[in-house]
Scaffold this active site. Structure first.
Site, PDB file in Angstrom:
ATOM      1  N   GLU A   1      65.044   2.957   1.010  1.00 30.22           N
ATOM      2  CA  GLU A   1      65.153   1.506   0.843  1.00 30.22           C
ATOM      3  C   GLU A   1      63.731   0.946   0.846  1.00 30.22           C
ATOM      4  OE1 GLU A   1      67.352  -2.359   2.936  1.00 30.22           O
ATOM      5  OE2 GLU A   1      67.542  -0.355   3.807  1.00 30.22           O
TER       6      GLU A   1
ATOM      7  N   ARG B   1      67.721  15.618  11.523  1.00 34.17           N
ATOM      8  CA  ARG B   1      66.528  14.832  11.235  1.00 34.17           C
ATOM      9  C   ARG B   1      65.338  15.371  12.028  1.00 34.17           C
ATOM     10  NH1 ARG B   1      67.721   8.842  12.835  1.00 34.17           N
ATOM     11  NH2 ARG B   1      65.534   8.576  12.303  1.00 34.17           N
TER      12      ARG B   1
ATOM     13  N   LYS C   1      60.937   0.764  12.020  1.00 38.14           N
ATOM     14  CA  LYS C   1      60.172  -0.199  11.217  1.00 38.14           C
ATOM     15  C   LYS C   1      59.970  -1.507  11.968  1.00 38.14           C
ATOM     16  CE  LYS C   1      62.012   1.636   6.885  1.00 38.14           C
ATOM     17  NZ  LYS C   1      62.972   1.396   5.792  1.00 38.14           N
TER      18      LYS C   1
END
Length: 703
Positions: free
Chosen positions: A76, A338, A348
């Protein structure tokens, strides 16, 4: 009887030893004869192991062994990629390449309020820097028209409805009661609205008839499924029980509680489609459909998306883009663990707090929760980033700070590419080679389990990678001037020095050796110590790449600082040998030596080794910042070989840097006995700025 008095006596032990030697000799000769009788064989090196055809990844391919593997990396574009994305990029591009396939770079640009062009460029740059070239660069927005058509088709098939419920009503329908308890789930009154009426309402959303949060298109998944539908009966056959178990699992999966497909947004302007749309599709609606439209064969993502796989398959099944219960048609989603590096901030939102500063604990936070946010709060099953707390609702924010006051926190770092961060742009600026990151990912392996590691493990991997791939130079961080009084003022030797003593391919260069030298402050002590093997008054030490040692005869101090600022020494074959050798840089105008620079030494940003556990809501994280996270040496002196290193970068010529994706950080070298360094972007004509990539193993216990 014959006498044997003249013969030497042999002990029993010696006799046994001789017998063993004789037996070994016979055995060796026999093995040699057998070897000679065998046909000659060529010693061909074993083929390198392909990590993308091993273990979990092998299993993924075996589940769907198609001739044309097609994957995608779908970020994204609302922020910079971090170290975890290095794994996602490597897995998706590497898996496809290993099987002769291709990988798309798809920008999931369905949220116009968060996207900026700078992120698109940065993401593309990072993919290419890691050495991968996308088959195509696509955008979810490329398919907005098709996505809208499919949304109407879903409505016509009776599998979607327009919901006008408030946030509290949606929560109640999903079983969350006001007292925090959980009750039965139920669909809202709009669920059973006729298809024609639903189409009319959806088009009204499209045409501006509703404000954000007033209407949401939802998928008819399993929110309306009643417990009695999957309640087992003793008369049920094994097949019926299996079907009910499957239905129960779907009904109890929050991802299947009628997730949103389209919502009205406050900011309607999109960077690619302009003001055409007032409504935008959600991730849950867009992602799987774009996979199908792009003919993706293997949709590889991280394990937190595993709970979303049923929703992924449900929508594709509903639109005939997949066959129910089969992965033969359409994309197959599979999830790998992950990459988590302990001690790093990857959220973020939190990185933005560090970069931009923030105000915490104020009621005005409520005003920042727009109607878009209210709509998305319960509509989208967006996954929280690792270690990130859920965002407060406006009511919670107002309750937390009733007086409207807040604490203003200043920025803690320079920018998103500050080398103390673990964004990919920050790691690149610090000087970490792309090949080291890829090797780090693959060494940890790709499995269903999360790969949890520590920053020191990452540093060790980077250090090992750099050890044999970059040249070596002498660099003095904190210089002290040394004058060799027994040499004439114009004394000059040109010493031939290798860029890497263990790799002749890197070549050699000449450095001047003159009457005036500079050594590192750490290599001198005012008072000698028997455990200290470098320079001290009356003590000798060797110099790297120089024939004879030097001996200190005196020194002087700066009257203002009290620090040693000059050393007087002698040099020559008559000087006693020292027990160690130190690095140095000589002064020679003809050789433009030394090269002056500024060096930045980066240390952990926080004192707490687990910074995600700090108080981010009220600003407590700022109180834990490490005051020594950045240490600057303004008067660094380097040998003149640096110019050759700069002109012949990148070091090493691998991955994307071998294809021209280079910048200042591609200039890497090892400062002998000091650290690995890279050139920083702040360097300009007449000013060299260096960043420490990682330290050397020799940093501790150096004598």
């Amino acid at each position: 009887m014959a006498s044997n008095e003249g013969e030497p006596k042999i002990s029993k032990r010696a006799a046994e030893k001789e017998a063993k030697k004789a037996a070994a000799k016979v055995s060796k000769e026999k093995a040699k004869a057998e070897s000679a009788s065998k046909p000659a064989t060529t010693n061909t090196p074993a083929a390198p192991i392909d990590p993308f055809r091993q273990g979990w990844l092998k299993g993924v391919f075996d589940e769907k062994p198609v001739k044309e593997v097609h994957t995608r990396f779908p970020p994204e574009p609302n922020g910079y990629l971090h170290i975890g994305h290095a794994k996602a990029i490597t897995v998706n591009f590497g898996f496809a390449k290993s099987h002769g396939g291709v990988c798309n770079l798809r920008f999931d640009d369905t949220n116009p309020s968060k996207e900026e062009e700078i992120y698109f460029t940065a993401i593309k740059d990072m993919v290419q820097w890691l050495g991968f070239e996308p088959h195509k660069i696509t955008h979810s927005s490329d398919e907005f028209d098709k996505l809208y058509e499919l949304a109407e088709e879903l409505i016509k098939r009776g599998k979607a409805y327009v919901c006008h419920c408030s946030s509290d009503e949606v929560k109640k329908g999903r079983g969350k009661l006001a007292n925090g308890e959980h009750g039965p789930r139920s669909a809202c009154a709009h669920w059973s609205r006729p298809v024609d009426e639903t189409l009319e309402e959806f088009r009204k959303m499209r045409d501006g008839g509703y404000k954000p949060g007033e209407a949401v298109l939802r998928m008819k998944q399993h929110l309306a499924t009643k417990p009695e539908e999957y309640e087992e009966d003793e008369r049920d056959s094994a097949e019926v029980k299996k079907g009910k178990d499957k239905l129960k699992a779907l009904a109890n999966n929050p991802a299947m509680w009628d997730a949103a497909a389209y919502r009205v947004t406050k900011n309607r302007h999109h960077h690619r489609t302009g003001d055409k749309w007032r409504i935008y599709p959600t991730y849950e609606f867009t992602h799987c459909i774009c996979d199908a439209l792009e003919d993706i064969s293997h949709s590889l993502c991280t394990v937190e998306f595993e709970t979303l796989r049923p929703a992924y398959n449900w929508l594709l099944d509903a639109l005939d883009m997949k066959i129910e219960g089969s992965d033969e048609k359409g994309p197959m989603q599979r999830e790998y663990g992950r990459l988590n590096v302990e001690g790093t901030i990857l959220s973020k939102r939190r990185i933005a707090m560090l970069v931009e500063g923030c105000t915490v604990g104020e009621a005005s936070t409520a005003s920042k929760c727009t109607a878009d946010g209210l709509a998305d709060e319960v509509d989208e099953l967006a996954l929280a980033e690792d270690g990130e707390e859920e965002l407060e609702t406006p009511a919670e924010a107002a309750k937390a700070a009733p007086n409207g006051t807040g604490r203003k926190i200043p920025p803690a770092v320079m920018s998103w590419d500050d080398p103390r961060l673990f964004t990919l742009v920050a790691l690149r600026r610090r000087g970490v080679p792309p090949g080291a990151l890829k090797k780090f990912v693959l060494d940890l392996g790709v499995t269903k389990a999360n790969a949890n590691t520590a920053t020191h493990t990452l540093d060790a991997n980077i250090r090992t990678y750099l050890e044999r791939t970059v040249p070596r130079l002498m660099l003095v961080l904190d210089p002290i001037k040394v004058t060799l009084t027994n040499l004439p003022d114009d004394y000059l030797e040109e010493r031939e020095v290798p860029f890497d003593g263990k790799d002749k391919e890197k070549g050699t260069h000449k450095v001047p050796f003159t009457k005036t030298l500079y050594i590192d402050r750490d290599d001198f002590r005012e008072e000698d110590d028997p455990d200290f093997f470098r320079l001290a008054p009356g003590k000798s030490v060797g110099l790297l790449n120089v024939e004879y040692p030097i001996r200190c005869t005196s020194f002087s101090k700066d009257p203002d600082t009290g620090k040693v600022n000059a050393i007087v020494a002698e040099y020559g074959k008559d000087v006693p040998a020292g027990k160690a050798r130190i690095h140095w840089v000589a002064s020679s105008a003809a050789h433009k030596s030394p090269v002056k620079a500024e060096a930045r030494i980066f240390n952990p940003l926080f004192k707490n080794p687990a910074p995600n556990s700090l108080d981010w809501k009220n600003g407590g994280y700022y109180d834990d910042l490490n005051p020594d996270s950045l240490v600057t040496y303004p008067d660094v002196m380097m040998e003149c070989g640096f110019e050759h290193v700069r002109q012949n970068a990148p070091w090493p010529k691998e991955e994307g840097e071998a294809k021209g994706v280079v910048d200042n950080s591609s200039v890497r070298f090892q400062g002998l006995r000091t650290a690995f360094f890279a050139l920083d972007k702040d360097s300009k004509e007449g000013k060299v700025v260096l960043n420490r990539i990682v330290s050397l193993k020799e940093d501790t216990g150096k004598k």
